[in-house]
Structures are given as C-alpha cells and as structure tokens.
Design a protein around this motif. Structure first.
Motif, PDB file in Angstrom:
ATOM      1  N   PHE A  83       0.862  -1.171   0.000  1.00 52.47           N
ATOM      2  CA  PHE A  83       0.000   0.000   0.000  1.00 52.47           C
ATOM      3  C   PHE A  83       0.902   1.226   0.000  1.00 52.47           C
ATOM      4  N   GLU A  84       0.789   2.032  -1.042  1.00 54.75           N
ATOM      5  CA  GLU A  84       1.644   3.208  -1.161  1.00 54.75           C
ATOM      6  C   GLU A  84       0.812   4.479  -1.243  1.00 54.75           C
ATOM      7  N   VAL A  85       1.431   5.560  -0.801  1.00 57.45           N
ATOM      8  CA  VAL A  85       0.783   6.856  -0.868  1.00 57.45           C
ATOM      9  C   VAL A  85       1.634   7.775  -1.738  1.00 57.45           C
ATOM     10  N   VAL A  86       0.966   8.555  -2.569  1.00 61.71           N
ATOM     11  CA  VAL A  86       1.660   9.504  -3.433  1.00 61.71           C
ATOM     12  C   VAL A  86       1.350  10.919  -2.957  1.00 61.71           C
ATOM     13  N   LEU A  87       2.409  11.657  -2.660  1.00 59.03           N
ATOM     14  CA  LEU A  87       2.268  13.067  -2.299  1.00 59.03           C
ATOM     15  C   LEU A  87       2.251  13.852  -3.606  1.00 59.03           C
ATOM     16  N   GLN A  88       1.174  14.598  -3.840  1.00 57.34           N
ATOM     17  CA  GLN A  88       1.060  15.327  -5.108  1.00 57.34           C
ATOM     18  C   GLN A  88       2.178  16.355  -5.231  1.00 57.34           C
ATOM     19  N   PRO A  89       2.876  16.356  -6.390  1.00 56.11           N
ATOM     20  CA  PRO A  89       4.026  17.250  -6.553  1.00 56.11           C
ATOM     21  C   PRO A  89       3.654  18.719  -6.713  1.00 56.11           C
ATOM     22  N   SER A  90       2.362  19.004  -6.855  1.00 66.11           N
ATOM     23  CA  SER A  90       1.982  20.414  -6.907  1.00 66.11           C
ATOM     24  C   SER A  90       0.837  20.671  -5.935  1.00 66.11           C
ATOM     25  N   CYS A  91       0.860  21.846  -5.334  1.00 66.98           N
ATOM     26  CA  CYS A  91      -0.232  22.226  -4.437  1.00 66.98           C
ATOM     27  C   CYS A  91      -0.970  23.388  -5.079  1.00 66.98           C
ATOM     28  N   LYS A  92      -2.261  23.212  -5.253  1.00 70.66           N
ATOM     29  CA  LYS A  92      -3.071  24.235  -5.932  1.00 70.66           C
ATOM     30  C   LYS A  92      -3.401  25.377  -4.986  1.00 70.66           C
ATOM     31  N   SER A  93      -3.381  26.574  -5.564  1.00 73.42           N
ATOM     32  CA  SER A  93      -3.781  27.746  -4.792  1.00 73.42           C
ATOM     33  C   SER A  93      -5.287  27.711  -4.579  1.00 73.42           C
ATOM     34  N   CYS A  94      -5.732  28.076  -3.367  1.00 74.95           N
ATOM     35  CA  CYS A  94      -7.169  28.143  -3.094  1.00 74.95           C
ATOM     36  C   CYS A  94      -7.715  29.500  -3.519  1.00 74.95           C
ATOM     37  N   ASP A  95      -6.830  30.456  -3.773  1.00 74.90           N
ATOM     38  CA  ASP A  95      -7.256  31.818  -4.056  1.00 74.90           C
ATOM     39  C   ASP A  95      -7.232  32.158  -5.547  1.00 74.90           C
ATOM     40  N   VAL A  96      -6.200  31.665  -6.206  1.00 76.81           N
ATOM     41  CA  VAL A  96      -6.009  32.040  -7.610  1.00 76.81           C
ATOM     42  C   VAL A  96      -6.094  30.797  -8.490  1.00 76.81           C
ATOM     43  N   ASP A  97      -6.995  30.820  -9.445  1.00 75.43           N
ATOM     44  CA  ASP A  97      -7.164  29.681 -10.337  1.00 75.43           C
ATOM     45  C   ASP A  97      -5.912  29.433 -11.162  1.00 75.43           C
ATOM     46  N   GLY A  98      -5.478  28.183 -11.207  1.00 77.49           N
ATOM     47  CA  GLY A  98      -4.347  27.825 -12.053  1.00 77.49           C
ATOM     48  C   GLY A  98      -2.983  28.119 -11.440  1.00 77.49           C
ATOM     49  N   LEU A  99      -2.974  28.691 -10.239  1.00 74.46           N
ATOM     50  CA  LEU A  99      -1.702  28.965  -9.572  1.00 74.46           C
ATOM     51  C   LEU A  99      -1.324  27.754  -8.719  1.00 74.46           C
ATOM     52  N   CYS A 100      -0.083  27.294  -8.875  1.00 75.31           N
ATOM     53  CA  CYS A 100       0.346  26.111  -8.132  1.00 75.31           C
ATOM     54  C   CYS A 100       1.718  26.305  -7.504  1.00 75.31           C
ATOM     55  N   GLY A 101       1.912  25.657  -6.381  1.00 72.93           N
ATOM     56  CA  GLY A 101       3.230  25.594  -5.784  1.00 72.93           C
ATOM     57  C   GLY A 101       3.799  24.207  -6.017  1.00 72.93           C
ATOM     58  N   GLN A 102       5.059  24.009  -5.684  1.00 75.24           N
ATOM     59  CA  GLN A 102       5.693  22.707  -5.879  1.00 75.24           C
ATOM     60  C   GLN A 102       5.959  22.041  -4.536  1.00 75.24           C
ATOM     61  N   VAL A 103       5.765  20.744  -4.518  1.00 79.56           N
ATOM     62  CA  VAL A 103       5.948  19.967  -3.296  1.00 79.56           C
ATOM     63  C   VAL A 103       6.849  18.782  -3.618  1.00 79.56           C
ATOM     64  N   SER A 104       7.994  18.691  -2.943  1.00 80.63           N
ATOM     65  CA  SER A 104       8.849  17.540  -3.214  1.00 80.63           C
ATOM     66  C   SER A 104       9.507  17.047  -1.934  1.00 80.63           C
ATOM     67  N   SER A 105       9.500  15.734  -1.771  1.00 80.50           N
ATOM     68  CA  SER A 105      10.107  15.120  -0.599  1.00 80.50           C
ATOM     69  C   SER A 105      11.489  14.606  -0.974  1.00 80.50           C
ATOM     70  N   LYS A 106      12.427  14.736  -0.026  1.00 82.34           N
ATOM     71  CA  LYS A 106      13.804  14.341  -0.296  1.00 82.34           C
ATOM     72  C   LYS A 106      13.887  12.877  -0.728  1.00 82.34           C
ATOM     73  N   LYS A 107      13.056  12.035  -0.107  1.00 83.74           N
ATOM     74  CA  LYS A 107      13.110  10.606  -0.429  1.00 83.74           C
ATOM     75  C   LYS A 107      12.108  10.206  -1.509  1.00 83.74           C
ATOM     76  N   GLY A 108      11.576  11.194  -2.207  1.00 78.73           N
ATOM     77  CA  GLY A 108      10.620  10.878  -3.264  1.00 78.73           C
ATOM     78  C   GLY A 108       9.185  11.068  -2.796  1.00 78.73           C
ATOM     79  N   ASN A 109       8.291  11.310  -3.760  1.00 83.90           N
ATOM     80  CA  ASN A 109       6.905  11.622  -3.429  1.00 83.90           C
ATOM     81  C   ASN A 109       6.008  10.390  -3.355  1.00 83.90           C
ATOM     82  N   ARG A 110       6.621   9.205  -3.347  1.00 77.50           N
ATOM     83  CA  ARG A 110       5.841   7.975  -3.210  1.00 77.50           C
ATOM     84  C   ARG A 110       6.434   7.188  -2.050  1.00 77.50           C
ATOM     85  N   GLN A 111       5.603   6.910  -1.049  1.00 77.51           N
ATOM     86  CA  GLN A 111       6.091   6.199   0.117  1.00 77.51           C
ATOM     87  C   GLN A 111       5.193   5.020   0.456  1.00 77.51           C
TER      88      GLN A 111
END
Length: 153
Positions: A79-107
C-alpha cells in the motif's frame, strides 16, 4: 414513561458488535506534526491553518490511513501513498506551488502511516494552498487526503 432505560441498554449492546480490528483503509489524512497540526484543523495561527512560508522545508509530512470508523488502518504490504508534486492555490485559479520530498513523493504505508521527510514547498506567492496525497494503488478505493495551508512571504 419508563421507556428511556430500555433503549439505552439496546444501544450499549449494539456497540459491542463493532470489530476490534481496523477495517480496510477508507481514507487518508494529512498532518504536519512539526507545526503542531494534527490534521484536525487547529494549526498554529489565527485561521486555524498551519502557517508556512513561500519557500520552506517541512521536517515531516505525515499521511495516515484510516478505516471508515476513523481507526488507523494497517493495509498490509504494497500500500503506497503519493504526495502530489503540486499544491493548488485556493485563491487564484491555475496557480500552483511545488511539493517535493527528499526521499521521493511515493512512500510505502507502514502500520497505517506514510512519512514524507524533508518536504520542500515552494509557492509563487502568499495565500492558501491545498496539499494533497492519494493512494498509489488503483485497486484500492481510498479517499484522498487534502490539507489547506496558509503560506506567508
């Protein structure tokens, strides 16, 4: 009257039929242990959301698998979980931040929990963003985790 007492006893009996072992994972919950946020919305600032900066490192981002009763669900191996590599802005449509884990985004989920260490979050501007994590397996119907964070400059 005299009805109330009987009903109370019936309900108490029903409670005992709930199995003591956790069921299959039904949903995921995201939390940021270091910010004092436990995924229940009482984070460290006025809005009740965890406060982060536009460029920051989060020591640990925790994803917990829960069954439909809210117990921690150990789904066994694979059973694996994927951390989404982008975080969507709640305020501005289409604006995204980046999310990355040192050991990878799948754990792998171990004992109902998946830990993402040293997570770098980079957002283009201050505001509210949604961090998301979902089940890495298409076979399991598990509700994804989403958590709003408040990002400051």
């Amino acid at each position: 009257g005299g009805h109330g007492a009987d009903e109370g006893i019936k309900m108490a009996e029903d409670i005992w039929h709930v199995p003591l072992t956790a069921g299959p994972p039904a949903k995921l919950v995201l939390s940021l242990p270091a910010t004092g946020d436990t995924g229940n919305g009482n984070g460290g600032n006025a809005s009740g959301l965890p406060a982060l900066y536009t460029q920051c490192f989060v020591e640990t981002l925790l994803v917990t698998a829960l069954d439909s009763f809210g117990n921690v669900a150990d789904a066994g191996s694979g059973f694996e979980v994927v951390l989404q590599p982008s975080c969507k802005s709640c305020d501005v449509d289409g604006l995204c931040g980046q999310v990355s884990s040192k050991k990878g985004n799948r754990q792998k989920v171990v004992g109902g929990k998946a830990e993402f260490a040293s997570v770098r979050i980079a957002c283009p501007k201050a505001g509210k963003y949604r961090l998301q994590a979902n089940c890495g397996s298409r076979k399991l119907a598990v509700e994804e985790a989403a958590m709003e964070v408040e990002v400051r400059r």
